[in-house]
Design a protein around this motif. Structure first.
Motif, PDB file in Angstrom:
ATOM      1  N   GLN A  80       0.833  -1.202   0.000  1.00 48.87           N
ATOM      2  CA  GLN A  80       0.000   0.000   0.000  1.00 48.87           C
ATOM      3  C   GLN A  80       0.870   1.256   0.000  1.00 48.87           C
ATOM      4  O   GLN A  80       0.570   2.242  -0.678  1.00 48.87           O
ATOM      5  CB  GLN A  80      -0.921  -0.004   1.221  1.00 48.87           C
ATOM      6  N   ASP A  85      -1.000   4.961  -6.648  1.00 52.72           N
ATOM      7  CA  ASP A  85      -2.350   5.507  -6.809  1.00 52.72           C
ATOM      8  C   ASP A  85      -2.274   7.026  -6.791  1.00 52.72           C
ATOM      9  O   ASP A  85      -1.226   7.627  -6.524  1.00 52.72           O
ATOM     10  CB  ASP A  85      -3.276   4.976  -5.715  1.00 52.72           C
ATOM     11  N   ASP A 162     -14.336   8.761  -4.470  1.00 53.80           N
ATOM     12  CA  ASP A 162     -13.052   9.096  -3.852  1.00 53.80           C
ATOM     13  C   ASP A 162     -12.183   7.865  -3.585  1.00 53.80           C
ATOM     14  O   ASP A 162     -10.956   7.966  -3.509  1.00 53.80           O
ATOM     15  CB  ASP A 162     -13.279   9.848  -2.535  1.00 53.80           C
ATOM     16  N   SER A 163     -12.831   6.714  -3.425  1.00 50.74           N
ATOM     17  CA  SER A 163     -12.066   5.481  -3.166  1.00 50.74           C
ATOM     18  C   SER A 163     -11.128   5.137  -4.320  1.00 50.74           C
ATOM     19  O   SER A 163     -10.135   4.415  -4.131  1.00 50.74           O
ATOM     20  CB  SER A 163     -13.023   4.316  -2.904  1.00 50.74           C
ATOM     21  N   SER A 164     -11.401   5.656  -5.515  1.00 47.09           N
ATOM     22  CA  SER A 164     -10.536   5.381  -6.674  1.00 47.09           C
ATOM     23  C   SER A 164      -9.159   6.010  -6.514  1.00 47.09           C
ATOM     24  O   SER A 164      -8.217   5.620  -7.219  1.00 47.09           O
ATOM     25  CB  SER A 164     -11.188   5.901  -7.952  1.00 47.09           C
ATOM     26  N   HIS A 166      -7.282   5.600  -4.075  1.00 45.85           N
ATOM     27  CA  HIS A 166      -6.467   4.748  -3.205  1.00 45.85           C
ATOM     28  C   HIS A 166      -6.375   3.311  -3.721  1.00 45.85           C
ATOM     29  O   HIS A 166      -6.192   2.389  -2.939  1.00 45.85           O
ATOM     30  CB  HIS A 166      -7.040   4.746  -1.787  1.00 45.85           C
ATOM     31  N   ARG A 167      -6.469   3.110  -5.011  1.00 48.21           N
ATOM     32  CA  ARG A 167      -6.376   1.763  -5.559  1.00 48.21           C
ATOM     33  C   ARG A 167      -4.940   1.242  -5.445  1.00 48.21           C
ATOM     34  O   ARG A 167      -3.974   2.012  -5.446  1.00 48.21           O
ATOM     35  CB  ARG A 167      -6.831   1.725  -7.020  1.00 48.21           C
TER      36      ARG A 167
END
Length: 244
Positions: A80, A85, A162-164, A166-167
């Motif tokens: 991560q 991202d 918004d989650s996109s 943090h891919r």
């Protein structure tokens, strides 16, 4: 007028004193060079012949062992933190662009890991280690930006959640695809075009499957980047230790 020779007949000087004449020596057939034997071990990197590929492969072997045997929570945190991202590219672009290229998605037996060894070894033997690193990084960086920047813009205008931002995005596949495209420009046409068409068709099939469209588009972009480097790599050809 057609030239004729009396090959195989002794010269008069040879019959008198056993010393070959100049004409007899000149007419002797030239010694043929020894045939070149195939050396399949040169397909793999070595510390002296391809130091960049060898050292990079050693790093990838270590990180692959970490992902295989380390604590899963630690592995997830490392991946991560290395992900390219949008959120990481905005905060620490240089760090994550470099860190993301230290991991192999799928492990050491994945197609792109095997392709890394074969393609980068062949490319480094022709253009040298530093130039191979330039080609690899061009594909890795430019294809990453070409896929992630549209995601950031889509989130900005409300087309994606918004989650996109943090891919999870990491691996060496963009660099390998660009290196493959660059290497193709140094091959004979009878080998270059079938390899390019075959690899390109495989990437198109992956894109049509729609399992990971961003990565699939990135692979096509990076292949095109590698092809775009042909004028550059052709000027560099012959620098590597195994260019011939």
């Amino acid at each position: 007028m057609e030239r004729t020779e009396t090959a195989g007949l002794p010269d008069a000087a040879e019959l008198l004193d056993g010393i070959p004449s100049q004409r007899a020596t000149a007419s002797a057939p030239a010694t043929r060079p020894a045939p070149v034997r195939p050396r399949p071990w040169r397909l793999l990197p070595t510390p002296t012949g391809t130091p960049f590929t060898f050292g990079y492969a050693a790093v990838l072997a270590v990180t692959s062992l970490v992902t295989e045997y380390a604590d899963p929570d630690l592995v997830h945190s490392l991946l991560q933190g290395s992900s390219t991202d949008v959120a990481h590219l905005v905060r620490t672009p240089v760090l994550v662009l470099l860190a993301s290229a230290l991991w192999v998605a799928g492990g050491l037996l994945s197609p792109y890991a095997i392709g890394f060894l074969l393609v980068l070894t062949a490319l480094e033997r022709r253009i040298g280690g530093a130039r191979t690193a330039v080609v690899f990084l061009l594909g890795h960086v430019l294809a990453t930006l070409a896929t992630e920047v549209p995601v950031g813009l889509a989130v900005l205008v409300g087309q994606l959640p918004d989650s996109s931002l943090h891919r999870l995005d990491y691996g060496i596949s963009f660099g390998v695809a660009a290196s493959f495209g660059a290497l193709a420009g140094l091959l004979r046409p009878w080998l270059r075009w079938p390899l390019l068409v075959g690899f390109g068709w495989m990437l198109v099939q992956d894109l049509l499957a729609f399992t990971d469209p961003l990565s699939n588009w990135g692979h096509l972009f990076s292949l095109a980047i590698g092809v775009a480097t042909w004028p550059m790599v052709r000027r560099w050809r012959g620098v590597g230790t195994g260019a011939r």
